[in-house]
Scaffold this motif. Structure first.
Motif, PDB file in Angstrom:
ATOM      1  N   VAL A   1       0.831  -1.201   0.000  1.00  0.00           N
ATOM      2  CA  VAL A   1       0.000   0.000   0.000  1.00  0.00           C
ATOM      3  C   VAL A   1       0.867   1.253   0.000  1.00  0.00           C
ATOM      4  O   VAL A   1       0.478   2.284  -0.548  1.00  0.00           O
ATOM      5  CB  VAL A   1      -0.942   0.015   1.225  1.00  0.00           C
ATOM      6  CG1 VAL A   1      -1.776   1.286   1.265  1.00  0.00           C
ATOM      7  CG2 VAL A   1      -1.834  -1.210   1.225  1.00  0.00           C
ATOM      8  N   ILE A   2       2.061   1.174   0.597  1.00  0.00           N
ATOM      9  CA  ILE A   2       2.946   2.322   0.738  1.00  0.00           C
ATOM     10  C   ILE A   2       4.234   2.055  -0.031  1.00  0.00           C
ATOM     11  O   ILE A   2       4.876   1.024   0.175  1.00  0.00           O
ATOM     12  CB  ILE A   2       3.281   2.593   2.218  1.00  0.00           C
ATOM     13  CG1 ILE A   2       2.005   2.661   3.067  1.00  0.00           C
ATOM     14  CG2 ILE A   2       4.116   3.865   2.355  1.00  0.00           C
ATOM     15  CD1 ILE A   2       1.031   3.732   2.638  1.00  0.00           C
TER      16      ILE A   2
ATOM     17  N   ARG B   1       4.602   7.269  -1.182  1.00  0.00           N
ATOM     18  CA  ARG B   1       3.458   7.293  -2.097  1.00  0.00           C
ATOM     19  C   ARG B   1       2.439   6.252  -1.640  1.00  0.00           C
ATOM     20  O   ARG B   1       2.786   5.094  -1.390  1.00  0.00           O
ATOM     21  CB  ARG B   1       3.884   6.998  -3.524  1.00  0.00           C
ATOM     22  CG  ARG B   1       2.677   6.931  -4.490  1.00  0.00           C
ATOM     23  CD  ARG B   1       3.075   6.585  -5.903  1.00  0.00           C
ATOM     24  NE  ARG B   1       3.658   7.733  -6.579  1.00  0.00           N
ATOM     25  CZ  ARG B   1       4.884   7.773  -7.087  1.00  0.00           C
ATOM     26  NH1 ARG B   1       5.678   6.703  -6.973  1.00  0.00           N
ATOM     27  NH2 ARG B   1       5.333   8.843  -7.691  1.00  0.00           N
ATOM     28  N   CYS B   2       1.186   6.667  -1.515  1.00  0.00           N
ATOM     29  CA  CYS B   2       0.109   5.746  -1.151  1.00  0.00           C
ATOM     30  C   CYS B   2      -0.492   5.165  -2.429  1.00  0.00           C
ATOM     31  O   CYS B   2      -0.910   5.905  -3.323  1.00  0.00           O
ATOM     32  CB  CYS B   2      -0.955   6.473  -0.337  1.00  0.00           C
ATOM     33  SG  CYS B   2      -0.355   7.038   1.280  1.00  0.00           S
TER      34      CYS B   2
ATOM     35  N   ASP C   1      -6.312   4.786  -1.561  1.00  0.00           N
ATOM     36  CA  ASP C   1      -6.774   5.748  -0.564  1.00  0.00           C
ATOM     37  C   ASP C   1      -6.403   5.235   0.827  1.00  0.00           C
ATOM     38  O   ASP C   1      -6.695   4.076   1.160  1.00  0.00           O
ATOM     39  CB  ASP C   1      -8.289   5.925  -0.649  1.00  0.00           C
ATOM     40  CG  ASP C   1      -8.722   6.631  -1.925  1.00  0.00           C
ATOM     41  OD1 ASP C   1      -7.834   7.069  -2.681  1.00  0.00           O
ATOM     42  OD2 ASP C   1      -9.943   6.745  -2.154  1.00  0.00           O
ATOM     43  N   THR C   2      -5.792   6.077   1.613  1.00  0.00           N
ATOM     44  CA  THR C   2      -5.245   5.648   2.907  1.00  0.00           C
ATOM     45  C   THR C   2      -5.492   6.734   3.946  1.00  0.00           C
ATOM     46  O   THR C   2      -5.388   7.928   3.638  1.00  0.00           O
ATOM     47  CB  THR C   2      -3.726   5.397   2.798  1.00  0.00           C
ATOM     48  OG1 THR C   2      -3.482   4.513   1.709  1.00  0.00           O
ATOM     49  CG2 THR C   2      -3.160   4.802   4.069  1.00  0.00           C
TER      50      THR C   2
ATOM     51  N   ILE D   1      -4.098   8.338   7.387  1.00  0.00           N
ATOM     52  CA  ILE D   1      -2.871   8.398   8.180  1.00  0.00           C
ATOM     53  C   ILE D   1      -3.030   9.422   9.295  1.00  0.00           C
ATOM     54  O   ILE D   1      -3.980  10.215   9.310  1.00  0.00           O
ATOM     55  CB  ILE D   1      -1.642   8.772   7.315  1.00  0.00           C
ATOM     56  CG1 ILE D   1      -1.698  10.251   6.918  1.00  0.00           C
ATOM     57  CG2 ILE D   1      -1.535   7.884   6.093  1.00  0.00           C
ATOM     58  CD1 ILE D   1      -0.395  10.787   6.347  1.00  0.00           C
TER      59      ILE D   1
ATOM     60  N   GLU E   1      -5.409   7.889  -3.491  1.00  0.00           N
ATOM     61  CA  GLU E   1      -4.574   6.983  -4.269  1.00  0.00           C
ATOM     62  C   GLU E   1      -3.591   7.779  -5.113  1.00  0.00           C
ATOM     63  O   GLU E   1      -3.965   8.729  -5.805  1.00  0.00           O
ATOM     64  CB  GLU E   1      -5.452   6.115  -5.162  1.00  0.00           C
ATOM     65  CG  GLU E   1      -4.662   5.138  -6.022  1.00  0.00           C
ATOM     66  CD  GLU E   1      -5.558   4.273  -6.874  1.00  0.00           C
ATOM     67  OE1 GLU E   1      -5.034   3.603  -7.795  1.00  0.00           O
ATOM     68  OE2 GLU E   1      -6.787   4.253  -6.628  1.00  0.00           O
TER      69      GLU E   1
ATOM     70  N   PHE F   1      -0.774   4.392   9.951  1.00  0.00           N
ATOM     71  CA  PHE F   1      -1.650   4.110   8.826  1.00  0.00           C
ATOM     72  C   PHE F   1      -2.806   3.254   9.342  1.00  0.00           C
ATOM     73  O   PHE F   1      -2.584   2.311  10.123  1.00  0.00           O
ATOM     74  CB  PHE F   1      -0.902   3.341   7.736  1.00  0.00           C
ATOM     75  CG  PHE F   1       0.324   4.047   7.224  1.00  0.00           C
ATOM     76  CD1 PHE F   1       0.249   4.888   6.127  1.00  0.00           C
ATOM     77  CD2 PHE F   1       1.548   3.877   7.859  1.00  0.00           C
ATOM     78  CE1 PHE F   1       1.374   5.540   5.658  1.00  0.00           C
ATOM     79  CE2 PHE F   1       2.682   4.524   7.400  1.00  0.00           C
ATOM     80  CZ  PHE F   1       2.599   5.363   6.291  1.00  0.00           C
TER      81      PHE F   1
END
Length: 545
Positions: free
Chosen positions: A236-237, A298-299, A302-303, A305, A331, A350
């Motif tokens: 994801v990251i 960079r994600c 959609d994340t 944090i 994203e 996260f």
């Protein structure tokens, strides 16, 4: 018949001391005392760590019955009728040559032939008195009195794994490549520590070791570890730039110090917990600890944090964002950092928590031993991190920041250390009346402090258990403040210990910052910790009520 003397080691540990000598009977009494504490299974005890002639008991100050623990330690005299022995081990060793580059010089210093030195070293049984320094490193004693083995005047930067060293009256085997100052006389191909094993250390206190000379050996080749190998999680990251020192951390490893495993974990545990609360994680979830100069991340979806701790000017897609609240990164969005304004370490949580393998019960990175996090190291450009499935997201934010990072320096509270009696009377006064600067030669293991020298005790002490926040004083008089990644044992006396409630403050200091110390009382230390815990719990309730 032996009866321990109790020393308070800050507000979260006790040290039970037996006579200051290295002998099997005293060490057997230490192990007997450890068994007594282990059998009692008292609430709040975190770790039981035997030393050469002492026993350290680490506890949770908020939940342990410290008076009951003290009474247990002093309940009856120790009477080891025989020298308790554990398992017996035969260790093959190639002596001399590339495997033992100091063999000839140690022989010459001892006035022995090389053959006589090898015979003297391999011709006796050694007791495992203590494990420390590195995971699986056993302090073995005692050497043949004819062998004279001084520590090297300048420690080696690189000692190969399996190297057999001698120093003073002891010998030992380096479990992994590391710096080291013992004279190297041989090498073994056997592994001393395996974090994946049920019993990770080859040796345990009380075991008996004998070295067996061999003509040659096949040295194991350590293949690089891919932290995502065999894992079926989706990254994801993506780490675009790593920053100065960015590592995966959680609340650390407990219960493993007896085999030399450092606790590690977040340097500022308050900021770590708050960051997790803001995104709906449990406090034990892994975050990224960002040091002074932050990374670019960079994600890939959609994340959610949160950024807490030091103010390192966090940004999302180049726009400055507010810390201490949940933030949505779309994203493809990039999280980055800019100017350092306050503190030294920010924490990025996260939603779901970072998914890296558990190593000895923790995801925390301990670089010195190569354990945890991303293959036991800081993150690098190109790393891709997965997250666990996220739980319920927070619905409202806290009314105020829960934790202010230090701005240029801090005054912190200390209690007397376990070896305070070995110092001159003015040593503690010197410590608490001066301002010290954090040296550039500082890291997560400890801060070297420069300023007015503090008088060190005369002579050498028997290596003993170390404590988080302990202030050691080496012969130079320049104090060393032990931090999260500290070695579990050390050879410098500990004059004072920073109270638990102030360790997060110290964790926010950077090289060039100042620090001052003031003595407090155990009651005030506990009250400060209770207030801190209430604040965090109140914050957590507001974060995702």
């Amino acid at each position: 018949m032996l009866r321990p003397r109790l020393r308070e080691a800050g507000d979260a540990a006790l040290l039970a001391e037996l006579p200051a000598r290295i002998d099997p009977m005293t060490n057997a009494a230490v192990l007997q005392l450890g068994q007594r504490v282990r059998a009692a299974a008292l609430k709040g005890v975190r770790d039981i760590v035997p030393g050469i002639r002492s026993l350290a008991v680490f506890f949770d100050p908020l939940h342990a019955d410290v008076e009951a623990l003290k009474a247990l330690l002093l309940s009856k005299a120790l009477e080891p009728d025989i020298v308790a022995e554990g398992r017996r081990h035969k260790i093959p060793v190639v002596y001399g040559g590339d495997a033992g580059p100091d063999l000839l010089s140690v022989a010459q210093t001892s006035g022995l032939s090389v053959d006589a030195l090898i015979a003297g070293h391999s011709g006796r049984d050694y007791r495992v008195y203590m494990l420390g320094f590195l995971p699986g490193f056993a302090y073995l004693g005692t050497l043949d009195p004819a062998i004279v083995a001084a520590r090297l005047p300048v420690p080696r930067v690189r000692v190969p794994a399996g190297s057999v060293g001698v120093a003073g009256r002891q010998t030992g085997i380096y479990p992994r490549e590391s710096p080291g100052g013992w004279g190297l006389i041989g090498r073994t191909p056997l592994a001393m520590f395996d974090a994946a094993g049920d019993s990770p250390a080859r040796f345990a206190p009380g075991d008996i070791v004998r070295f067996v000379p061999v003509a040659g050996a096949d040295w194991p080749v350590n293949a690089p570890t891919d932290h995502e190998a065999g894992r079926h999680t989706t990254p994801v990251i993506e780490v675009m730039h790593a920053g100065m020192l960015t590592s995966v951390q959680d609340l650390g490893r407990t219960g493993r110090q007896a085999v030399g495993v450092s606790v590690a974990g977040a340097m500022d545990r308050v900021a770590h917990r708050v960051a997790n609360a803001l995104v709906g994680n449990e406090s034990t979830a892994a975050t990224l600890e960002v040091t002074v100069a932050g990374p670019e991340l960079r994600c890939l979806r959609d994340t959610v944090i949160a950024v807490t701790g030091a103010d390192l000017s966090p940004r999302i897609d180049g726009r400055r964002v507010t810390a201490n609240q949940p933030l949505v990164v779309p994203e493809g969005g990039v999280v980055s950092f800019g100017e350092r304004r306050t503190g030294a370490r920010a924490y990025v949580a996260f939603a779901g928590g970072i998914d890296v393998p558990l190593v000895l019960g923790s995801r925390a990175t301990h670089v010195a031993s190569g354990q945890g996090g991303v293959a036991g190291r800081a993150v690098r450009a190109g790393d891709r991190l997965a997250l666990f499935a996220r739980g319920p997201l927070p619905r409202r934010t806290p009314p105020r920041p829960a934790h202010e990072a230090a701005r240029g320096g801090a005054r912190v509270r200390v209690l007397s250390g376990p070896q305070v009696d070995s110092f001159a009377a003015e040593a503690l006064t010197r410590l608490t009346s001066a301002r010290f600067l954090v040296s550039p030669a500082s890291n997560r293991m400890g801060y070297r402090l420069t300023g007015a020298p503090v008088p060190a005790p005369a002579g050498e002490m028997i290596s003993d258990i170390t404590f988080p926040g302990a202030i050691q004083v080496p012969p130079s008089g320049e104090p060393i403040l032990l931090m999260a990644d500290r070695q579990t044992t050390g050879g410098y006396a500990q004059l004072a210990i920073v109270i638990t409630a102030d360790l997060p403050v110290v964790g926010q200091l950077a090289p060039g910052d100042w620090v001052e110390f003031e003595v407090t009382t155990p009651a005030e230390a506990l009250a400060a910790l209770v207030d801190q815990e209430r604040m965090i719990q109140h914050f957590e309730g507001h974060a995702f009520a």
